[in-house]
Design an enzyme around this catalytic site. Structure first.
Site, PDB file in Angstrom:
ATOM      1  N   LYS A  90       0.932  -1.251   0.012  1.00  0.00           N
ATOM      2  CA  LYS A  90      -0.156   0.055   0.115  1.00  0.00           C
ATOM      3  C   LYS A  90       0.860   1.242  -0.109  1.00  0.00           C
ATOM      4  O   LYS A  90       1.730   1.218   0.608  1.00  0.00           O
ATOM      5  CB  LYS A  90      -0.903   0.057   1.328  1.00  0.00           C
ATOM      6  CG  LYS A  90      -1.815   0.989   1.502  1.00  0.00           C
ATOM      7  CD  LYS A  90      -2.432   1.283   2.856  1.00  0.00           C
ATOM      8  CE  LYS A  90      -3.175   2.710   2.978  1.00  0.00           C
ATOM      9  NZ  LYS A  90      -4.044   2.676   4.162  1.00  0.00           N
TER      10      LYS A  90
ATOM     11  N   GLU B 228      -7.943  11.750  13.423  1.00  0.00           N
ATOM     12  CA  GLU B 228      -6.922  10.841  13.666  1.00  0.00           C
ATOM     13  C   GLU B 228      -5.713  10.805  14.608  1.00  0.00           C
ATOM     14  O   GLU B 228      -5.125  11.768  14.513  1.00  0.00           O
ATOM     15  CB  GLU B 228      -6.258  10.299  12.455  1.00  0.00           C
ATOM     16  CG  GLU B 228      -5.552   8.952  12.397  1.00  0.00           C
ATOM     17  CD  GLU B 228      -5.082   8.452  10.937  1.00  0.00           C
ATOM     18  OE1 GLU B 228      -4.348   7.405  10.874  1.00  0.00           O
ATOM     19  OE2 GLU B 228      -5.614   9.012  10.362  1.00  0.00           O
TER      20      GLU B 228
ATOM     21  N   GLU C 105      -7.045  -1.837   2.745  1.00  0.00           N
ATOM     22  CA  GLU C 105      -6.596  -0.873   3.316  1.00  0.00           C
ATOM     23  C   GLU C 105      -6.393  -0.848   4.773  1.00  0.00           C
ATOM     24  O   GLU C 105      -5.672  -0.484   5.507  1.00  0.00           O
ATOM     25  CB  GLU C 105      -7.290   0.351   2.499  1.00  0.00           C
ATOM     26  CG  GLU C 105      -6.553   1.873   2.840  1.00  0.00           C
ATOM     27  CD  GLU C 105      -7.289   2.886   2.390  1.00  0.00           C
ATOM     28  OE1 GLU C 105      -7.088   3.962   2.439  1.00  0.00           O
ATOM     29  OE2 GLU C 105      -8.170   2.444   1.337  1.00  0.00           O
TER      30      GLU C 105
ATOM     31  N   GLU D 226     -12.460  10.539  -3.904  1.00  0.00           N
ATOM     32  CA  GLU D 226     -12.030  10.537  -2.368  1.00  0.00           C
ATOM     33  C   GLU D 226     -11.364  11.839  -1.783  1.00  0.00           C
ATOM     34  O   GLU D 226     -11.598  12.330  -0.895  1.00  0.00           O
ATOM     35  CB  GLU D 226     -11.132   9.175  -2.005  1.00  0.00           C
ATOM     36  CG  GLU D 226     -10.839   9.281  -0.539  1.00  0.00           C
ATOM     37  CD  GLU D 226     -10.362   7.823  -0.159  1.00  0.00           C
ATOM     38  OE1 GLU D 226      -9.465   7.950   0.872  1.00  0.00           O
ATOM     39  OE2 GLU D 226     -10.642   6.800  -0.815  1.00  0.00           O
TER      40      GLU D 226
END
Length: 473
Positions: free
Chosen positions: A225, A274, A318, A453
């Site tokens: 990723k 986050e 993901e 996104e």
């Protein structure tokens, strides 16, 4: 110390001045007073005239900790790439040991000589001018700190005293600063939304091409990723008011961490959902946040989109990469780690994410900076494996991320604190702002879906900045 009487304050300052004289070096004195709670935004705004370009603001999603710092009593920074975490940590420890006059005083949580600042995403990226105030690492001890802890208010004044100083000089300053807390005249609603003159999406086709190149590398098993980002530049008809943007972020993004750090020429601001790591005594907490989908226009649509996200293979892969890496890191520094077996949903105004919280009981002598060094960048911000993903980001992205997606936070004298990652963010310079948004690329990613996104992820900061294009509604 809790400054309960004028006599106590005088004795404390007098002793500190005497210590500075005997050791022939300045000493930091930290005076703490419990005060009636005030709107933190008002306190921030009241510091504009005296402390503009030397202010910070922080509020966590639960409103348990809110900090407003005015002025910089002491700064620790470096542009070095190697060992930068330990450089800051060691200098902080040295300062507390040698330059801080503690005198065995105990400070309430989040008060006293609080350290606030952050790191750049990648110190090996080339530097661009709009990050000139934000080096590889930069931390400040504020001159004036307003702390709101679980609805209790505290005022900290940090002053450097010298051996030849008078006690009265510092007493007068302490009393003067307290007026900031008592003044509640600021009216945040008086700000008018600025007019948006230009909006430019930078390098859209290059970004889409980068997604294709990244998926090719993943299918070739070079990496699992990689997170790719892009920029959006906006220009207004007047200088951007950080008070106005903060006010909107606090109102529109209540489930995120709201933050700003001002510099001489640029200000870094955002509302991040986050957490990277939080340390409370013997325990640490982290967050796995990866995989996203828009919010619905109705409650039913919102629920259906959330269920779609919870079942979507691409987003689950993901997310699982992030969980795996953070779990490994926590296991190396903790005796025990608690982590749910499946993700849940974390919803902000514009986006909902896959979310997995992590908790660990730390081993002896493991510090908050140790965790930052171990975790950053997580696969949610960089990629996996970490060391293979970073060179790919440098190769594909043609801009400096600066402090975007990087660790930002605070630590107190006891080693407790919290760091987030600086996403949903912008760097402001006068009338202009550069916004950043990224997304995780895995084997099934497509250029158009990743582009969409990032468009969604620009919305929190676009909305907070306000303004409309000329001739539009």
């Amino acid at each position: 110390m809790i400054a309960t009487t004028e006599q106590l304050v005088q004795e404390y300052i007098k002793d500190a001045i005497e210590c500075a004289k005997n050791e022939n070096q300045p000493k930091l004195v930290s005076l703490v007073k419990k005060v009636r709670p005030i709107d933190p935004l008002i306190f921030y705004a009241n510091g504009h005239d005296q402390f503009y370009k030397e202010r910070f603001f922080w509020k966590d999603p639960n409103s348990y900790y809110t900090f407003v710092g005015l002025g910089y009593a002491h700064t620790i920074c470096t542009n070095a790439a190697k060992e930068r975490y330990f450089h800051i940590e060691n200098e902080w420890k040295r300062f507390i040991k040698e330059d801080f006059y503690k005198n065995n005083q105990i400070f309430p949580d989040g008060t006293g000589p609080l350290l606030f600042g952050g790191f750049s995403f990648d110190p090996n990226q080339y530097r661009e001018n709009y990050w000139s105030d934000f080096p590889s690492s930069k931390f400040m001890i504020p001159t004036v700190l307003y702390t709101q802890v679980d609805k209790e208010g505290y005022l900290t004044v940090n002053m450097m005293v010298k051996g030849q100083d008078s006690v009265k000089k510092h007493i007068n300053y302490f009393e003067e600063v307290q007026k900031l807390v008592l003044c509640e005249e600021y009216d945040g609603e008086s700000h008018i939304s600025p007019l948006l003159l230009e909006k430019e999406e930078i390098g859209v086709e290059k970004f889409k091409g980068n997604v294709e190149r990244a998926t090719t590398l993943i299918k070739q098993q070079a990496i699992e990723k990689v997170v790719l980002a892009r920029q959006l530049k906006v220009k207004f008809n007047e200088d951007i008011s950080t008070e106005y943007v903060l006010q909107r972020l606090l109102k529109e993004q209540p489930t995120s961490y709201t933050y700003i750090l001002e510099g001489e020429h640029q200000h870094f601001i955002g509302a991040s959902p986050e957490r990277l790591v939080q340390k409370q005594g013997d325990y640490v907490f982290s967050t796995c946040l990866a995989g996203s989908i828009p919010r619905g226009k109705t409650r039913q649509e919102d629920h259906e989109l959330g269920e779609e996200l919870l079942q979507d293979p691409k987003n689950l892969i993901e997310h699982d990469v992030v969980v795996h890496m953070i779990k490994e890191a926590m296991n190396s520094y903790c005796y025990e780690v608690e982590i749910p077996s499946t993700p849940s949903l974390y919803k902000t105004k514009h986006i909902q994410h896959l979310y997995t919280p992590v908790k660990g009981r730390i081993k002896e002598d493991v510090t908050l900076f140790s965790f930052i060094q171990k975790l950053h960048p997580t696969p949610a911000l960089g990629g996996y494996p970490q060391q293979e993903a970073l060179p790919i980001i440098r190769q594909l992205e043609s801009f400096d991320r600066g402090w975007y997606a990087a660790p930002l936070g605070w630590m107190d004298i006891n080693g407790n604190g919290e760091f987030i990652v600086g996403i949903r963010s912008a760097v402001i310079h006068q009338k202009e702002a550069v916004l950043f948004a990224g997304c995780g690329i895995v084997a099934d990613s497509t250029p158009e879906s990743e582009y969409e996104e990032t468009r969604i992820k620009f919305n929190p900061m676009l909305s907070a900045l306000g303004g409309i294009m000329r001739g539009t509604h």
